[in-house]
Scaffold this motif. Structure first.
Motif, short mmCIF file in Angstrom:
data_model
loop_
_atom_site.label_atom_id
_atom_site.label_comp_id
_atom_site.label_asym_id
_atom_site.label_seq_id
_atom_site.Cartn_x
_atom_site.Cartn_y
_atom_site.Cartn_z
N UNK A 7 -0.36 6.59 1.70
CA UNK A 7 0.93 7.10 2.17
C UNK A 7 0.74 8.29 3.11
N UNK A 8 -0.23 9.13 2.85
CA UNK A 8 -0.46 10.31 3.70
C UNK A 8 -0.74 9.94 5.15
N UNK A 9 -1.41 8.81 5.35
CA UNK A 9 -1.76 8.40 6.71
C UNK A 9 -1.00 7.14 7.15
N UNK A 10 0.02 6.79 6.38
CA UNK A 10 0.87 5.63 6.67
C UNK A 10 0.06 4.34 6.80
N UNK A 11 -0.90 4.17 5.90
CA UNK A 11 -1.73 2.96 5.87
C UNK A 11 -1.10 1.92 4.96
N UNK A 12 -1.49 0.68 5.17
CA UNK A 12 -0.96 -0.43 4.38
C UNK A 12 -1.66 -0.63 3.05
N UNK A 13 -2.90 -0.18 2.95
CA UNK A 13 -3.71 -0.42 1.74
C UNK A 13 -4.77 0.67 1.64
N UNK A 14 -5.38 0.77 0.47
CA UNK A 14 -6.44 1.77 0.27
C UNK A 14 -7.33 1.35 -0.89
N UNK A 15 -8.55 1.93 -0.89
CA UNK A 15 -9.49 1.62 -1.96
C UNK A 15 -10.42 2.80 -2.19
N UNK A 16 -10.73 3.03 -3.45
CA UNK A 16 -11.69 4.05 -3.85
C UNK A 16 -13.01 3.37 -4.17
#
Length: 134
Positions: A7-16
């Motif tokens: 959300x901080x970078x307005x991305x569609x997805x993320x992973x750790x």
């Protein structure tokens, strides 16, 4: 946690991605808006974008992900078109990476996105470090 970073970078997805240094494996304990089965795998250090970021301890942007030498077919098939990833550091040691991803043509990452992720990536890394020492 990774949903907040997306959300901080307005991305569609993320992973750790977290490094198991003893076994030279990377695990993926948290993902947002990605196929659930990606969280249930391990990978070798150096493989894929996360593995490259961890091995080199250096941020990376791949805005043409499908053409990247580090692209993974399962992510391309999931519609990922761009990836930005930063290392997670604890006491000068790279312990993992956080990656954000976009889906769709024309959605690219910039150095500003990397800078934002790098600032906030210290918070998850500190939490990981505290959990490992508990």
């Amino acid at each position: 946690m990774v949903e907040t970073e997306a959300a901080r970078v307005e991305a569609d997805a993320a992973m750790l991605a977290l490094l198991d240094k003893e076994n030279e494996l990377i695990t993926f304990p948290d993902a947002y808006n990605l196929p659930r089965e990606r969280c249930q795998v391990t990978d070798r250090t150096g493989n894929g974008v996360a593995g490259d970021v961890i091995a080199k301890c250096r941020s990376r942007i791949d805005n043409d992900y499908a053409e990247s030498e580090l692209s993974r077919s399962e992510f391309v098939e999931a519609g990922i078109t761009a990836v930005a990833s930063v290392p997670l550091m604890i006491a000068g040691t790279c312990v993992g990476a956080i990656g954000v991803m976009n889906k769709g043509v024309g959605r690219e990452f910039t150095q500003d996105h990397i800078d934002t992720l790098a600032i906030v990536s210290s918070t998850p890394a500190e939490a990981v470090g505290k959990g490992a020492h508990s």
